[in-house]
Structure formats: structure tokens, C-alpha cells
Design a protein around this motif. Structure first.
Motif, PDB file in Angstrom:
ATOM      1  N   UNK A   1      -4.489   6.308  -6.407  1.00  9.35           N
ATOM      2  CA  UNK A   1      -3.955   5.097  -5.777  1.00  9.35           C
ATOM      3  C   UNK A   1      -3.308   5.402  -4.431  1.00  9.35           C
ATOM      4  N   UNK A   2      -2.638   6.546  -4.335  1.00  5.55           N
ATOM      5  CA  UNK A   2      -2.044   6.942  -3.057  1.00  5.55           C
ATOM      6  C   UNK A   2      -3.139   7.128  -2.014  1.00  5.55           C
ATOM      7  N   UNK A   3      -4.206   7.833  -2.387  1.00  2.00           N
ATOM      8  CA  UNK A   3      -5.313   8.065  -1.452  1.00  2.00           C
ATOM      9  C   UNK A   3      -5.907   6.744  -0.983  1.00  2.00           C
ATOM     10  N   UNK A   4      -6.164   5.839  -1.911  1.00  2.00           N
ATOM     11  CA  UNK A   4      -6.811   4.573  -1.543  1.00  2.00           C
ATOM     12  C   UNK A   4      -5.924   3.724  -0.643  1.00  2.00           C
ATOM     13  N   UNK A   5      -4.623   3.682  -0.960  1.00  2.00           N
ATOM     14  CA  UNK A   5      -3.711   2.874  -0.147  1.00  2.00           C
ATOM     15  C   UNK A   5      -3.571   3.437   1.261  1.00  2.00           C
TER      16      UNK A   5
ATOM     17  N   UNK B   1      -5.693   5.501   2.860  1.00  2.00           N
ATOM     18  CA  UNK B   1      -6.966   5.396   3.581  1.00  2.00           C
ATOM     19  C   UNK B   1      -7.153   3.984   4.117  1.00  2.00           C
ATOM     20  N   UNK B   2      -6.849   2.991   3.287  1.00  2.00           N
ATOM     21  CA  UNK B   2      -6.970   1.597   3.725  1.00  2.00           C
ATOM     22  C   UNK B   2      -6.024   1.300   4.876  1.00  2.00           C
ATOM     23  N   UNK B   3      -4.861   1.949   4.867  1.00  2.00           N
ATOM     24  CA  UNK B   3      -3.876   1.741   5.929  1.00  2.00           C
ATOM     25  C   UNK B   3      -4.403   2.210   7.279  1.00  2.00           C
ATOM     26  N   UNK B   4      -5.325   3.171   7.272  1.00  2.00           N
ATOM     27  CA  UNK B   4      -5.828   3.749   8.519  1.00  2.00           C
ATOM     28  C   UNK B   4      -6.883   2.892   9.211  1.00  2.00           C
ATOM     29  N   UNK B   5      -7.194   1.720   8.676  1.00  2.00           N
ATOM     30  CA  UNK B   5      -8.161   0.865   9.371  1.00  2.00           C
ATOM     31  C   UNK B   5      -7.651   0.450  10.745  1.00  2.00           C
ATOM     32  N   UNK B   6      -6.320   0.472  10.953  1.00  2.00           N
ATOM     33  CA  UNK B   6      -5.773   0.224  12.293  1.00  2.00           C
ATOM     34  C   UNK B   6      -5.359   1.529  12.970  1.00  2.00           C
ATOM     35  N   UNK B   7      -5.822   2.648  12.401  1.00  2.00           N
ATOM     36  CA  UNK B   7      -5.681   3.988  12.978  1.00  2.00           C
ATOM     37  C   UNK B   7      -4.261   4.539  12.952  1.00  2.00           C
ATOM     38  N   UNK B   8      -3.381   3.949  12.163  1.00  3.87           N
ATOM     39  CA  UNK B   8      -2.025   4.473  12.044  1.00  3.87           C
ATOM     40  C   UNK B   8      -1.471   4.068  10.687  1.00  3.87           C
ATOM     41  N   UNK B   9      -0.648   4.941  10.089  1.00  8.92           N
ATOM     42  CA  UNK B   9      -0.035   4.630   8.801  1.00  8.92           C
ATOM     43  C   UNK B   9       1.203   3.780   9.054  1.00  8.92           C
ATOM     44  N   UNK B  10       1.066   2.472   8.828  1.00  4.51           N
ATOM     45  CA  UNK B  10       2.163   1.551   9.117  1.00  4.51           C
ATOM     46  C   UNK B  10       2.253   0.406   8.117  1.00  4.51           C
ATOM     47  N   UNK B  11       1.499   0.490   7.019  1.00  2.71           N
ATOM     48  CA  UNK B  11       1.546  -0.561   6.014  1.00  2.71           C
ATOM     49  C   UNK B  11       0.790  -1.816   6.382  1.00  2.71           C
ATOM     50  N   UNK B  12       0.021  -1.778   7.483  1.00  3.05           N
ATOM     51  CA  UNK B  12      -0.652  -2.984   7.961  1.00  3.05           C
ATOM     52  C   UNK B  12      -2.161  -2.817   8.092  1.00  3.05           C
ATOM     53  N   UNK B  13      -2.755  -1.983   7.286  1.00  2.69           N
ATOM     54  CA  UNK B  13      -4.200  -1.806   7.357  1.00  2.69           C
ATOM     55  C   UNK B  13      -4.923  -2.914   6.624  1.00  2.69           C
ATOM     56  N   UNK B  14      -5.944  -2.562   5.864  1.00  3.52           N
ATOM     57  CA  UNK B  14      -6.696  -3.562   5.108  1.00  3.52           C
ATOM     58  C   UNK B  14      -5.932  -3.944   3.842  1.00  3.52           C
ATOM     59  N   UNK B  15      -6.567  -4.739   2.997  1.00  5.47           N
ATOM     60  CA  UNK B  15      -5.864  -5.344   1.863  1.00  5.47           C
ATOM     61  C   UNK B  15      -5.326  -4.327   0.864  1.00  5.47           C
ATOM     62  N   UNK B  16      -5.884  -3.132   0.821  1.00  2.00           N
ATOM     63  CA  UNK B  16      -5.409  -2.130  -0.138  1.00  2.00           C
ATOM     64  C   UNK B  16      -4.191  -1.359   0.370  1.00  2.00           C
ATOM     65  N   UNK B  17      -3.798  -1.558   1.626  1.00  2.00           N
ATOM     66  CA  UNK B  17      -2.640  -0.858   2.189  1.00  2.00           C
ATOM     67  C   UNK B  17      -1.356  -1.349   1.535  1.00  2.00           C
ATOM     68  N   UNK B  18      -0.329  -0.501   1.545  1.00  2.00           N
ATOM     69  CA  UNK B  18       0.942  -0.833   0.907  1.00  2.00           C
ATOM     70  C   UNK B  18       2.076  -0.284   1.767  1.00  2.00           C
ATOM     71  N   UNK B  19       3.019  -1.145   2.145  1.00  2.00           N
ATOM     72  CA  UNK B  19       4.091  -0.746   3.061  1.00  2.00           C
ATOM     73  C   UNK B  19       4.971   0.349   2.472  1.00  2.00           C
TER      74      UNK B  19
END
Length: 470
Positions: free
Chosen positions: A216-220, A222-240
Motif C-alpha cells: 500500500x505504501x508503494x502504490x500510494x 507511486x500514485x503521488x508521483x504523477x505530478x512528479x513530486x511527493x506532496x499528497x496531490x497525485x492521482x486518486x491513490x495518493x495519500x497526504x
């Protein structure tokens, strides 16, 4: 008349027959070309397996529609080799690895490992490690899903944001470059560090009542990186919350990695990693683990995490740690960092911040993630009473995630009431990274910063930073 008409009919019929043959020939050519593109071909696929090298992992090779082509186990050298046969339309092929034994930790992996065979060929390298795992999961969330273009894009994002010491492999491609004596130490150190960041993030969340798994950590993330930075605002699987904890934990792991003192599952794993490298390496590893140096991406991500930790704790020991890291240059060796750069207790200085963020409020999570998003300023006491020195890192991306190419300068705002900034200064120098605000009366001040481009468009406020002026 009748004979003439019949003769004309025969000529027309002959013409039609010829045209029919020509059309038939064209169709046959198209059908043959299409059929040729669908011919199944052999591809000898090989690669390395693991965060720490993993032996005995159960591996599968899958078509892009999920059909399994083959199953095998990683060998005693933590690698695999198999020939698969399929059509080009079923690429990229998926590769996954589960279970087995990580010869650094002597335990099963903490999350499933994924890789990909990008395109058809007679021989293909498809390494399966934490970097390839994050890349596959990130590609899944990019527009168009898992295809060759998205996998290559995702690989670049992951190796930059989660660098952990990749140097030659960041350039050649961590997913597709054959692992040998020249890069075995590099991939083992970086992969083990990235895997440890997953573990510590999982454990910190669990200790704060947010139980989760490594997968779950990996998926969250990875999804966060759709905006190229870990900030909790990537795709729907991201988590702040996952993102904020990751940002602090990654700094902690990076400091240990830079000093060649990476702790895995609570114990120094340096000797274990060296032994693993010797076990799986063909010939002598060169460079060795102790020869590896610090990369620019490692320093940047460590700095961001330390700044975020200080923003949450206001701990002077963390501010001192930031000063120490600021003195480290790209290419510095681990012995120099360990002996001269970092304080002896550097490993423990971020521990409280990790737990505070793991159980933090929404506002605290956003403070951390905003620092990651914008590379927010940090503050130190000025050289004289009544002054504060502000310092920051230049932003590299616009708020929509695109590359920032027209930075023009900065604006600094401050005041003595939270959220109210009656004082400001404009800095028309895109290369500036520090500014001293002086002539301040005693009191508690809150500072924020913005950047602006050549068109005068100004960014949002950074996360606030507070300083008491005596």
C-alpha cells in the motif's frame, strides 16, 4: 452484330478478371503483412531481482492482458533467465517477484516487486527491484496506462525523486541495464535504501494507528508521483499522510546511506550488504560499497525532509543538522561525511519528527507536503539581534507540475500575527537564495515566501516559518 457484342463481352470479362486478380493480390499482401506482425517470437529475458538481492523468489512473466507466459524462481545469484514466446502486441510484458529470501535481511521481501520487458527483441534485460516496482505502479496511473512510453517516463521520475544514490544507473536505466561488477554496489545500496524507506514509512504509520502494508505504501507513493513530486496531490491513490511521513523518513534514510551506515530493520546493514554484493557479483565489484559517493538528488531530498522536520518541531538540533548537510558537496565520500560532516547522533535527530508527522493533523501534513511541493524557505537566526536570515531553494516546477523556465524572482512577506503579512520585500534576482530581514523589534514573526515569473505571475504562499526575535 451478335458476334461483335460477344467479343466485346469477352474483352470486358477479361479486363474484370485482371482487375479482380490485382485487387485480390493487394488484399493478400495486406493480410500477409498483418499476419507477419502477429507472429510470436522468442525473447530471452534476464535480470537481477531484489531490494537486497533476493534468492528463491517466485517469478512470473505476464502478457499485457494478464495471461501468464511462464513461471520460475530467482537463482542463487539473485537473477533469472528465461526465454518466452509471444506476439509483439502483448508487450510490454510484466514481470513480478514474490516471496523468496532477501540475503541482506534474511527475510521475505516486505512488498511485491514488479518489472517490465518494454518491447520485443531477441534478448531483453528486465531488472526487478524497488525502482522498477515504483515505475510500473506510476505508469499504471499515467494517462494511457502501462505502455513503453509511460514506463520510460516513470523510470525517469522515480530515479530522480527517489534517487538514493543512483548515478550511472540513473542515466542508463535502472530497469534495463545489465547488473555487473561495475554497478552491483550502486544498485544494492540504492535499492536497499528505497526498500527501507518503504518499511519505515509503513511502521511509522502503524505505530500511529494507521496500519498498512508495504504494498500500500508503494502504490500510494507511486500514485503521488504523477505530478512528479511527493506532496499528497497525485492521482486518486495518493495519500497526504503517507506522503508527509515519507518526506521525513526519506531524509533519515538518505543521511544513513550517505554515511554508509544504512540501518535495515533496526540494525546496521553495511556488512550484510557488502557480503550480499560479494555473493551475487560476477568477479570483483568495483566500485565497492565504501567507494560510493553522494549524488545531487540525495542531497536535495535530504535537505527538503530536514526542512520539513524543522517546520513541524522547531527543534534546534534539526536546524543544526540542516546546516551540516548544507556543507556537503556532490561527490563527497561516505567516510568524510561520517567523520567530519554529520553530528554523531544524526540518526536519532529526525525520529521524533517522523512520529509527530505520522500522527499529525491535516494542517501539519500540509505543512510538510507544501515544503516538498515548493522547496519552501527555512530560517536561521540572523548574525545580529533584530534580524532574521531567510534561505530557500529555487523552485523548478510550476504549480501544475510543468517545468519552470521563466523564474524572475521572489517576494518575502512577514508579520507578527499568524496569516497577516503587512511587511514585504521584492527580490528581482532569480538566483538569490538568502535574504536578511533586519531592524526587527523583539517579538514572534511569521514569514512566507512566493516566487514570480517574467510575466509577473506570483505563486501561492509557501508554508509559514516562525522565528522569535529577542
Amino acid at each position: 452484330m451478335h458476334g461483335t457484342h460477344l467479343s466485346s463481352f469477352i474483352r470486358n470479362a477479361a479486363t474484370l478478371t485482371i482487375i479482380s486478380i490485382l485487387i485480390s493480390g493487394c488484399l493478400m499482401g495486406e493480410e500477409e503483412a498483418e499476419s507477419g506482425a502477429e507472429v510470436a517470437t522468442d525473447n530471452e529475458v534476464s535480470g537481477s531481482v531484489g531490494d537486497g538481492p533476493i534468492v528463491g523468489a517466485t517469478m512470473r512473466i505476464l502478457r499485457n492482458d494478464g495471461v501468464e507466459l511462464s513461471q520460475l524462481s530467482s537463482d542463487a545469484d539473485a537473477s533469472y533467465n528465461i526465454t518466452v514466446k509471444t506476439k509483439g502486441k502483448f508487450y510490454p510484458l510484466g514481470v513480478d517477484a514474490r516471496n523468496g529470501t532477501d540475503i541482506v535481511t534474511n527475510t521475505a521481501p516486505d512488498f511485491d516487486l514488479l518489472g517490465a520487458v518494454l518491447e520485443p527483441g531477441k534478448k531483453s534485460v528486465a531488472n526487478v527491484n524497488p525502482f522498477s516496482t515504483f515505475a510500473v505502479e506510476l505508469a499504471r496511473d499515467l494517462p494511457g496506462g502501462i505502455d513503453k512510453t509511460n514506463l520510460v517516463t516513470a523510470q525517469g521520475i522515480v530515479t530522480s525523486e527517489f534517487n538514493n544514490g543512483l548515478s550511472s544507473l540513473a542515466t542508463s536505466g535502472v530497469m534495463t541495464t545489465k547488473i555487473n561488477g561495475s554497478n552491483i554496489a550502486e544498485i544494492v545500496r540504492a535499492s536497499e535504501a528505497l526498500g527501507e524507506t518503504v518499511r519505515r514509512t509503513r511502521d511509522a504509520l502503524g505505530a500511529s494507528g494507521f496500519s498498512t502494508s508495504g504494498n500500500n505504501v508503494v502504490r500510494a507513493l507511486a500514485a503521488d508521483l504523477t505530478d512528479r513530486v511527493v506532496d499528497g496531490r497525485g492521482s486518486s491513490r495518493a495519500d497526504a499522510r503517507f506522503a508527509a511521513v515519507w518526506n521525513i523518513v526519506s531524509a533519515q534514510v538518505l543521511l544513513e546511506t550517505m554515511a554508509n551506515e544504512l540501518h535495515v530493520n533496526g540494525a546496521d546493514a553495511t556488512d550484510l550488504m557488502s557480503n550480499a554484493i560479494n555473493q551475487v557479483s560476477v568477479g570483483t565489484a568495483n566500485p565497492m560499497l565504501a567507494d560510493l559517493t553522494v549524488t545531487a538528488d540525495m542531497l536535495e531530498r535530504a535537505r527538503i525532509g530536514i526542512v520539513a522536520a524543522h517546520a513541524i518541531t522547531s527543534d534546534s538540533a534539526i536546524a543544526e543538522l540542516l546546516t551540516a548537510v548544507a556543507g556537503v558537496q556532490t561527490g563527497t565520500g561516505s567516510s568524510t561525511i561520517r567523520t567530519f560532516a554529520l553530528p554523531s547522533d544524526y540518526r536519532s535527530r529526525l525520529s521524533n519528527a517522523v512520529l509527530l508527522v505520522a500522527g499529525g493533523s491535516t494542517a501539519e501534513l500540509e505543512t510538510v507536503n507544501d515544503i516538498s511541493r515548493n522547496q519552501t524557505l527555512t530560517i536561521d537566526s540572523g548574525p545580529v539581534a533584530g534580524s532574521v536570515t531567510l534561505s530557500w531553494a529555487a523552485p523548478t516546477r510550476n504549480e501544475d507540475g510543468t517545468t519552470l523556465t521563466d523564474l524572475a524572482g521572489y517576494k518575502l512577506y512577514w508579520g507578527t500575527t499568524s496569516g497577516s503579512y503587512p511587511n514585504s520585500v521584492t527580490i528581482n534576482d532569480k538566483d538569490a537564495t538568502t535574504f536578511v530581514v533586519d531592524n526587527l523589534s523583539p517579538g514572534t514573526y511569521e514569514f512566507v515566501a512566493t516566487s514570480f515569473n517574467t510575466s509577473g505571475v506570483e505563486s501561492r504562499y509557501s508554508a509559514p516559518a516562525t522565528k522569535v526575535v529577542p
